[in-house]
Write an enzyme that holds these catalytic residues in place. Sequence first.
Site, PDB file in Angstrom:
ATOM      1  N   SER A   1       0.426  -0.855  -0.464  1.00 53.07           N
ATOM      2  CA  SER A   1       0.116   0.305   0.157  1.00 53.07           C
ATOM      3  C   SER A   1       0.558   1.135   0.085  1.00 53.07           C
ATOM      4  CB  SER A   1      -0.815  -0.196   1.485  1.00 53.07           C
ATOM      5  OG  SER A   1      -1.915   0.660   1.172  1.00 53.07           O
TER       6      SER A   1
ATOM      7  N   HIS B   1      -6.492  -6.774  -0.033  1.00 54.88           N
ATOM      8  CA  HIS B   1      -5.285  -5.687   0.099  1.00 54.88           C
ATOM      9  C   HIS B   1      -4.796  -6.023   0.951  1.00 54.88           C
ATOM     10  CE1 HIS B   1      -4.448  -1.637   0.014  1.00 54.88           C
ATOM     11  NE2 HIS B   1      -4.238  -1.469   0.920  1.00 54.88           N
TER      12      HIS B   1
END
Length: 253
Positions: A94, A227
């Site tokens: 991320s 994620h």
Amino acid sequence: MGTAEECGRWIRKLGSTGDPKARLILFPHAGGSANSYFQFARGFGELDVRGVQYPGRQDRRHEPFRDTIEELADEIAELIGEWNDLPVVLMGNSMGALVAFEVAHRMEARGNAASALFACGRVAPTLRKDEGTHRKGNDAFLREMALLGGMGHELLQDEEMLDLILPPMRADYRLAETYCASPEKRLSVPVHVHIGKADPKVTEAEAAEWKLSTTGEFTLDTHDGGHFFFTDNGDRLTDSINRSVDDVLAVNP
């Protein structure tokens, strides 16, 4: 190169062996800490594994947040840019993928390039993705965290813990959402991108744009999960990193 004390504040040892064949440096997600990679680091028995500890959290909570991804990368690259005893592989998830990219760029400019960059769960550096999350109120911000799945339900209900967690998370989101790299900023080292098929924050097409950020080898792999796919389904990512190290050593034994 920074002092031992500075290195210790920024770069934490997560795992090692008596005779490591390479060094893996892990860059956390927004709001994350070096220890967020503790379990993942156990998959690398032959590597010296380090995690980056950004300022403003945990034992560094009294230090000021940095204003940009580039500022973070400047300080980290200054500390690790001269490490040349082992091949260095960078991996970020991320926001950490963006910091790792900028660090890789600085290492290359110093003439001491990383061996490879692994970027997970993030759109390409040239794709600015400002969804205004860092400007949302606490309730909306927490709904965003719940969507990503990086925080347990119990933690989201603990007001005392949230007082510690929300400030660095919001500060990191601001860095990531206001960042955008110039198309001219390219690496020459291999870039390997990994995303979860159910990640609500990055599509395969957005991840594929990372290929424009290097003149070297590029690969893109998708995994089951979201994620934070590698927390429960990281074996293929671990294998990919280990293979990358073996490829480097085969060329430069």
